[in-house]
Scaffold this active site. Sequence first.
Site, PDB file in Angstrom:
ATOM      1  N   HIS A 130      -0.711   4.655   7.342  1.00 40.13           N
ATOM      2  CA  HIS A 130      -0.164   5.363   6.112  1.00 40.13           C
ATOM      3  C   HIS A 130       0.013   6.661   6.624  1.00 40.13           C
ATOM      4  CE1 HIS A 130      -2.621   2.075   4.605  1.00 40.13           C
ATOM      5  NE2 HIS A 130      -1.744   1.648   3.954  1.00 40.13           N
TER       6      HIS A 130
ATOM      7  N   ASP B 157      -3.660   8.008   7.913  1.00 44.68           N
ATOM      8  CA  ASP B 157      -4.752   7.134   8.887  1.00 44.68           C
ATOM      9  C   ASP B 157      -4.040   6.440   9.546  1.00 44.68           C
ATOM     10  OD1 ASP B 157      -3.511   5.101   7.389  1.00 44.68           O
ATOM     11  OD2 ASP B 157      -5.307   4.941   5.784  1.00 44.68           O
TER      12      ASP B 157
ATOM     13  N   SER C  94       0.792  -1.061   0.018  1.00 39.24           N
ATOM     14  CA  SER C  94       0.077  -0.034   0.089  1.00 39.24           C
ATOM     15  C   SER C  94       0.811   1.227   0.040  1.00 39.24           C
ATOM     16  CB  SER C  94      -0.816   0.015   1.305  1.00 39.24           C
ATOM     17  OG  SER C  94      -0.304  -0.008   2.375  1.00 39.24           O
TER      18      SER C  94
END
Length: 384
Positions: free
Chosen positions: A359, A356, A51
Site C-alpha cells: 500500500h 508497507d 484495501s
Amino acid sequence: MAIRFLALFQVLIIYSTFLHIILPQNSCNASNIVPKLKQCGFDAIYNLGTSISDTGNSAIDNPSIWQAMFPYGKTINEATGRPSDGLLIIDYIARSADLPLVVPYKNSSALHLSTSRGVNFAYSGATALSKEALAKKNITLDWAKPSLSVQLGWLDDYFKGYCNNVKGDCTEAVSSSLFMINFGTNDYGYAFSQNQNIEEIKKNGLVSEVVEAIKQALKKIISQGARKVLVFGVSLDGCRPISVTMESANKSATYDRFGCVKDNNDFCNYHNVLLQEVLKELREQHPDVQIVYGDLYSAMQSILDNSQSLGFKSLTEACCDVDVEIKKKAVSYKDKLCGAQGTIVCPKPEEYVFWDNGHCTQKANEQLADWIIQDIFPKFQCNA
C-alpha cells in the site's frame, strides 16, 4: 448507579474510537488538493472496493489487525484503520468534492453522521469473485473477506433504510452521487501467492470473470439510480514491494528502469484493457450514465516518471518493513509485514511511494488522487 455510569463510559469510549477510525483528527491540513471536484456537484460518495479505499471497515471488524494500530497512521499521528501512514485516495477525492470523509459501513455508531453524504463499503482483502468461484480456479481462501457481491448486499441494505426517508423517487435522490468501485488486485494476488503464474491465470479465465463481476455490479448500481460512476483499473502491481520480493528468486524475471517487475505490470495492463472494453459497452447501453475509468496505472506511472521532482527517493521499497532476513521467511500476500515483530519504520515516509509491502504512503496517495482528479474532471463534464 456506578455500574450504569461505567456502562455509559464504555459506550462513549467505543463511540469515540469509531469516530477516530473515520475522522483522522490531524488530517485537516494534510492535503494540498483544491476542491476542484466541487464543480461536479457530487452530493455523496458510495464506494465499493478493497484495501486501497478501506477507511476502517476491516479494522472495526478486527481491531487487532495491524492497520488498526501504530505505526499505521504515523503521518497523521493516529491509526484510523487505513492501510497507510495517513490518508487514502478516496479521502482526497472526498475533499476535492468538498464532502466529508466517507463513513465506513461497519461504523454503525457514526453512520448517521454522514447525513446521507455517502458510505464506504470497501474492505481490505476483498475480492471481485466469491470464495466459491475462486475455489473453482484452484484458489483457496482461509477466510473470505466481504467480496464484491457481499458489498453490493450491504449497499442494498443501506439503500432500503435510506430510501424509506426519501420523499419521491429514491433513484433520483442518488443521481447526483458519485459511485466508485475498485476490484481485481486481490483475486490475482491470491492466485499468485498460490503459485499460479500469469499464463495459467489468463488461460483459466480468471481475468474475464473478474471483469464480468465488475460489469454485473455496475449494471446493478445503475439500476439503483447511479448516474455518475468511477471505475478504477488496477495499478502497477509489479512495483509493489511484495511483488518485487516474491520475484527476487525468479531468475527469469525482468525489471523496468524503476525496478518494477515487467510481467506483473503487463498483466495489470491486460486486466485494464479488458475492463475498459466492458466500460465502453456499458456506456453504449446507458448513454444517460457517466461511466468514467479511473486510470491508476497511468497515475502511478506518472509518479515514477516524475519521482525526483515530487521528492520520492524510494520507489519499490516499503517505508514500514522488517529486515531482509525476516522478510525472506514471510513473503506471502497475507503477511503485510508492517507492524510485525522487528518492524523498521523509515524516518521520512514522504520520500517513499509505498508505506508497507502493498500500500502507498499518504504522499503517494495524494499524488495519485491529484492525477486522477485532473483526469476525470472533464470526463464527468464538470466544467460544462
